[in-house]
Design a protein around this motif. Structure first.
Motif, PDB file in Angstrom:
ATOM      1  N   GLY A  94      58.963  76.768  58.552  1.00  0.00           N
ATOM      2  CA  GLY A  94      60.005  77.166  57.616  1.00  0.00           C
ATOM      3  C   GLY A  94      59.591  77.036  56.172  1.00  0.00           C
ATOM      4  O   GLY A  94      60.317  77.470  55.278  1.00  0.00           O
ATOM      5  N   ASP A  95      58.440  76.407  55.918  1.00  0.00           N
ATOM      6  CA  ASP A  95      57.987  76.208  54.543  1.00  0.00           C
ATOM      7  C   ASP A  95      57.108  77.342  54.035  1.00  0.00           C
ATOM      8  O   ASP A  95      56.679  77.314  52.885  1.00  0.00           O
ATOM      9  CB  ASP A  95      57.187  74.899  54.442  1.00  0.00           C
ATOM     10  CG  ASP A  95      58.058  73.695  54.745  1.00  0.00           C
ATOM     11  OD1 ASP A  95      59.284  73.831  54.646  1.00  0.00           O
ATOM     12  OD2 ASP A  95      57.506  72.635  55.078  1.00  0.00           O
ATOM     13  N   VAL A  99      58.355  79.106  50.878  1.00  0.00           N
ATOM     14  CA  VAL A  99      58.304  78.210  49.726  1.00  0.00           C
ATOM     15  C   VAL A  99      56.882  78.074  49.226  1.00  0.00           C
ATOM     16  O   VAL A  99      56.615  78.121  48.020  1.00  0.00           O
ATOM     17  CB  VAL A  99      58.871  76.825  50.096  1.00  0.00           C
ATOM     18  CG1 VAL A  99      58.776  75.874  48.925  1.00  0.00           C
ATOM     19  CG2 VAL A  99      60.300  76.954  50.572  1.00  0.00           C
ATOM     20  N   ASP A 104      66.582  74.073  45.386  1.00  0.00           N
ATOM     21  CA  ASP A 104      67.070  74.345  46.747  1.00  0.00           C
ATOM     22  C   ASP A 104      66.038  75.106  47.577  1.00  0.00           C
ATOM     23  O   ASP A 104      66.367  76.083  48.254  1.00  0.00           O
ATOM     24  CB  ASP A 104      68.373  75.153  46.693  1.00  0.00           C
ATOM     25  CG  ASP A 104      69.596  74.265  46.667  1.00  0.00           C
ATOM     26  OD1 ASP A 104      69.542  73.157  47.253  1.00  0.00           O
ATOM     27  OD2 ASP A 104      70.602  74.648  46.053  1.00  0.00           O
ATOM     28  N   ARG A 105      64.784  74.676  47.539  1.00  0.00           N
ATOM     29  CA  ARG A 105      63.725  75.369  48.289  1.00  0.00           C
ATOM     30  C   ARG A 105      63.228  74.533  49.468  1.00  0.00           C
ATOM     31  O   ARG A 105      62.230  74.870  50.075  1.00  0.00           O
ATOM     32  CB  ARG A 105      62.534  75.680  47.366  1.00  0.00           C
ATOM     33  CG  ARG A 105      62.838  76.595  46.188  1.00  0.00           C
ATOM     34  CD  ARG A 105      63.254  77.981  46.631  1.00  0.00           C
ATOM     35  NE  ARG A 105      63.066  78.959  45.580  1.00  0.00           N
ATOM     36  CZ  ARG A 105      63.908  79.154  44.570  1.00  0.00           C
ATOM     37  NH1 ARG A 105      64.998  78.408  44.483  1.00  0.00           N
ATOM     38  NH2 ARG A 105      63.671  80.082  43.652  1.00  0.00           N
ATOM     39  N   GLN A 106      63.873  73.391  49.745  1.00  0.00           N
ATOM     40  CA  GLN A 106      63.413  72.480  50.796  1.00  0.00           C
ATOM     41  C   GLN A 106      61.972  72.024  50.541  1.00  0.00           C
ATOM     42  O   GLN A 106      61.194  71.786  51.465  1.00  0.00           O
ATOM     43  CB  GLN A 106      63.498  73.156  52.183  1.00  0.00           C
ATOM     44  CG  GLN A 106      64.884  73.639  52.548  1.00  0.00           C
ATOM     45  CD  GLN A 106      65.891  72.505  52.645  1.00  0.00           C
ATOM     46  OE1 GLN A 106      65.628  71.505  53.293  1.00  0.00           O
ATOM     47  NE2 GLN A 106      67.033  72.647  51.993  1.00  0.00           N
ATOM     48  N   ARG A 124      58.923  69.813  49.921  1.00  0.00           N
ATOM     49  CA  ARG A 124      58.611  68.440  50.330  1.00  0.00           C
ATOM     50  C   ARG A 124      57.492  67.810  49.496  1.00  0.00           C
ATOM     51  O   ARG A 124      57.311  66.608  49.515  1.00  0.00           O
ATOM     52  CB  ARG A 124      58.211  68.422  51.802  1.00  0.00           C
ATOM     53  CG  ARG A 124      59.315  68.922  52.722  1.00  0.00           C
ATOM     54  CD  ARG A 124      58.896  68.874  54.168  1.00  0.00           C
ATOM     55  NE  ARG A 124      59.938  69.390  55.046  1.00  0.00           N
ATOM     56  CZ  ARG A 124      59.854  69.435  56.365  1.00  0.00           C
ATOM     57  NH1 ARG A 124      58.752  68.994  56.963  1.00  0.00           N
ATOM     58  NH2 ARG A 124      60.834  69.921  57.085  1.00  0.00           N
ATOM     59  N   ARG A 144      67.315  69.306  43.974  1.00  0.00           N
ATOM     60  CA  ARG A 144      67.849  69.605  45.308  1.00  0.00           C
ATOM     61  C   ARG A 144      66.759  70.075  46.277  1.00  0.00           C
ATOM     62  O   ARG A 144      66.845  71.144  46.885  1.00  0.00           O
ATOM     63  CB  ARG A 144      68.986  70.628  45.218  1.00  0.00           C
ATOM     64  CG  ARG A 144      70.153  70.142  44.375  1.00  0.00           C
ATOM     65  CD  ARG A 144      71.412  70.940  44.632  1.00  0.00           C
ATOM     66  NE  ARG A 144      71.278  72.341  44.295  1.00  0.00           N
ATOM     67  CZ  ARG A 144      71.449  72.830  43.072  1.00  0.00           C
ATOM     68  NH1 ARG A 144      71.721  72.005  42.059  1.00  0.00           N
ATOM     69  NH2 ARG A 144      71.351  74.117  42.849  1.00  0.00           N
ATOM     70  N   ASN A 145      65.728  69.246  46.395  1.00  0.00           N
ATOM     71  CA  ASN A 145      64.668  69.470  47.370  1.00  0.00           C
ATOM     72  C   ASN A 145      64.517  68.212  48.228  1.00  0.00           C
ATOM     73  O   ASN A 145      65.453  67.413  48.318  1.00  0.00           O
ATOM     74  CB  ASN A 145      63.363  69.846  46.664  1.00  0.00           C
ATOM     75  CG  ASN A 145      63.355  71.285  46.178  1.00  0.00           C
ATOM     76  OD1 ASN A 145      63.265  72.217  46.971  1.00  0.00           O
ATOM     77  ND2 ASN A 145      63.465  71.481  44.870  1.00  0.00           N
ATOM     78  N   GLN A 146      63.368  68.040  48.822  1.00  0.00           N
ATOM     79  CA  GLN A 146      63.115  66.882  49.680  1.00  0.00           C
ATOM     80  C   GLN A 146      61.915  66.076  49.193  1.00  0.00           C
ATOM     81  O   GLN A 146      61.199  65.469  49.976  1.00  0.00           O
ATOM     82  CB  GLN A 146      62.897  67.343  51.126  1.00  0.00           C
ATOM     83  CG  GLN A 146      64.098  68.070  51.709  1.00  0.00           C
ATOM     84  CD  GLN A 146      63.840  68.607  53.101  1.00  0.00           C
ATOM     85  OE1 GLN A 146      62.838  68.273  53.749  1.00  0.00           O
ATOM     86  NE2 GLN A 146      64.736  69.442  53.593  1.00  0.00           N
ATOM     87  N   ASN A 155      66.804  64.571  45.089  1.00  0.00           N
ATOM     88  CA  ASN A 155      65.653  64.538  45.969  1.00  0.00           C
ATOM     89  C   ASN A 155      65.677  63.206  46.730  1.00  0.00           C
ATOM     90  O   ASN A 155      66.740  62.606  46.876  1.00  0.00           O
ATOM     91  CB  ASN A 155      64.355  64.709  45.175  1.00  0.00           C
ATOM     92  CG  ASN A 155      64.068  66.169  44.841  1.00  0.00           C
ATOM     93  OD1 ASN A 155      63.610  66.933  45.685  1.00  0.00           O
ATOM     94  ND2 ASN A 155      64.343  66.568  43.601  1.00  0.00           N
ATOM     95  N   SER A 156      64.554  62.754  47.195  1.00  0.00           N
ATOM     96  CA  SER A 156      64.477  61.481  47.917  1.00  0.00           C
ATOM     97  C   SER A 156      63.474  60.543  47.259  1.00  0.00           C
ATOM     98  O   SER A 156      62.765  59.805  47.925  1.00  0.00           O
ATOM     99  CB  SER A 156      64.093  61.731  49.387  1.00  0.00           C
ATOM    100  OG  SER A 156      65.056  62.526  50.026  1.00  0.00           O
TER     101      SER A 156
END
Length: 503
Positions: free
Chosen positions: A178-179, A182, A206-208, A210, A229-231, A253-254
């Motif tokens: 899924g990346d 991106v 918002d692109r996931q 990582r 708003r990503n990971q 994010n994280s």
């Protein structure tokens, strides 16, 4: 010392259900009939709204075998918590910083420091490091419990999983699929920069996403980078190479920490790191002297860098609400350009005594520090430009006497405080009534102080005829001196000039 349900929901749930960790029941002779019986939640009965939400999301927590496995998986946490309860609470960050400086000076050969002081400072540093290790242990335990639960739901032997510590097998095979889109977008940005084309703004929201490639730190001329708003869990050290960067947005994010190289961003004006998992800001962030706006809200910050205010002299807006701050460093009082300060929903026990030096402050939110914030410093009345103030949901009993000096105050929220001064009937009339009441009180205090000063200057024997005569002569002398000064002045009225001509 207990893990917070907001940051460690599973761990908090499990620890609350270990019988040996609950408070001992009072003996029969200590039973208080006026107190309701203590309720010990069962594995099947959530006790708070947060636990209901957790059990709704993870219904397997109700299963006794799952709970037993999780209890074994966090045995090290319960042991560490017991040890910390003996050692005591976490020391203040400024105390830790000064202790480290003293220890470093002693190790460098400074013989002027008493050995007892050095040992005390070493103990403070060691206690801080112990708390740091405990925080890391909590993070690890929460992840471990998630793996135990996942294994239980997949039908694996949870007892074996708990014994092995819930080892992670890494990402699934389809995670990278899924990346692809991106990655193509990221590669396109880097390729454009490598070809020498101008890249001033990069927005990957918002692109996931990582991972942020190190190559981003080599994009010369980049002025705005938004990867909200990503990971992302880590920001590369290479970020410090963006000499022209003025705006950096890393919200939602994280992130657990920020790189020390962030202090190299000398032109940075806007930094948003809200809604992450930060427990501290690096000390080097104080070097971002061009910073105008800093948003570090919705994290787990327990302190701010000690010297943050001495160097961030251009900061105008600071948002640090929804954290775990117990104090603000005294250097914050040096942020004379600060226009807005929001520290609501923390654990503040008070404000620095020199807080009134924030002469440019117009908007201040200190609400919802609940039982911790009980008073304001005397210097609070020096905030002469303050327009909006929120003090709701605290334990403030009295506003400082100097509060009456806040002439520009337009909005004031004092709800949910056990206020005695001013009285609640005055508070209910609104901000103007409070200002008028406190202003009159302030004038009365000044008048009373002046009367005391005058009384102190008069000798104790002032009631005797001789003392009365001395005071009278002194008064006449003062008046005659003033008259002489008047008559010998350079500027005279027309009548004075006329009288001079007669003589």
């Amino acid at each position: 010392m207990d893990p917070a349900p907001q940051t460690h929901p599973i761990l908090s749930y499990v620890l609350s259900r270990i019988p040996t960790l609950s408070k001992p029941k009072p003996a029969a002779s200590e039973f208080d009939i006026e107190q309701p019986p203590a309720h010990t939640p069962s594995p099947r009965t959530p006790s708070t709204a947060g636990e209901f939400e957790l059990v709704e999301r993870m219904p397997g927590l109700r299963h006794p075998s799952v709970l037993r496995a999780m209890t074994r998986a966090v045995a090290d946490v319960s042991a560490a918590r017991s040890a910390l309860q003996v050692l005591g609470p976490r020391p203040d960050h400024e105390l830790v910083d000064s202790s480290r400086a003293i220890v470093a000076a002693a190790e460098a050969g400074d013989s002027r420091i008493p050995e007892g002081d050095v040992e005390a400072c070493r103990a403070v540093v060691q206690l801080e490091e112990t708390h740091d290790a405990y925080e890391a242990l909590l993070q690890e335990a929460e992840a471990r419990l998630e793996r135990v639960y996942r294994s239980a739901m997949e039908g694996a032997d949870v007892d074996d999983e708990a014994a092995e510590g819930g080892k992670d097998d890494g990402p699934t095979a389809g995670a990278e699929g899924g990346d692809a889109a991106v990655q193509e977008e990221v590669v396109a940005v880097l390729k454009q920069a490598e070809e020498g084309k101008p890249v001033e703004r990069v927005r990957l929201v918002d692109r996931q996403l990582r991972q942020l490639p190190e190559a981003f730190g080599r994009i010369q001329g980049l002025r705005m980078l938004d990867v909200s708003r990503n990971q992302l869990e880590v920001i590369p050290d290479a970020i410090g190479g963006l000499d022209h960067l003025e705006e950096l947005r890393l919200a939602a994010n994280s992130l657990i920490s920020l790189p020390d190289t962030i202090g190299l961003l000398s032109n940075l004006k806007i930094l948003n790191v809200s809604s992450n998992r930060l427990r501290a800001l690096p000390d080097s962030i104080s070097k971002c002297r061009s910073l105008v706006e800093l948003d570090a809200s919705y994290n787990g910050l327990t302190y701010l860098p000690t010297n943050i205010g001495y160097e961030m002299v251009n900061l105008q807006k600071l948002w640090v609400h929804m954290n775990k701050l117990r104090s603000l460093p005294s250097s914050v009082c040096e942020m004379t350009s600060l226009y807005l300060l929001d520290v609501h929903f923390n654990e503040l026990c008070g404000l620095p005594s020199a807080f009134g030096k924030l002469s440019g402050l117009e908007i201040l939110n200190l609400s919802s520090n609940f039982s911790d914030l009980k008073e304001l410093p005397v210097s609070f009345g020096d905030l002469l430009n303050l327009r909006e103030l929120d003090l709701s949901n605290n334990q403030i009993h009295a506003l400082p006497d100097t509060f009456g000096r806040l002439d520009k105050l337009e909005k004031l929220n004092l709800e949910q405080n056990p206020l005695v001064m001013p009285p609640m009937d005055i508070v209910n009339k609104g901000v103007d009534a409070v200002k008028e009441y406190m202003s009159k009180r302030w004038l009365d205090i000044l008048l009373e102080e002046e009367q005391r000063r005058i009384a102190a200057e008069i000798p104790q024997a002032s009631s005797t005829p001789k003392a009365w005569l001395v005071r009278s002569v002194s008064w006449v002398t003062d008046v005659s001196g003033s008259l002489v000064g008047y008559l010998s002045g350079n500027e005279k009225s027309e009548k004075d000039a006329y009288l001079d001509q007669q003589f």
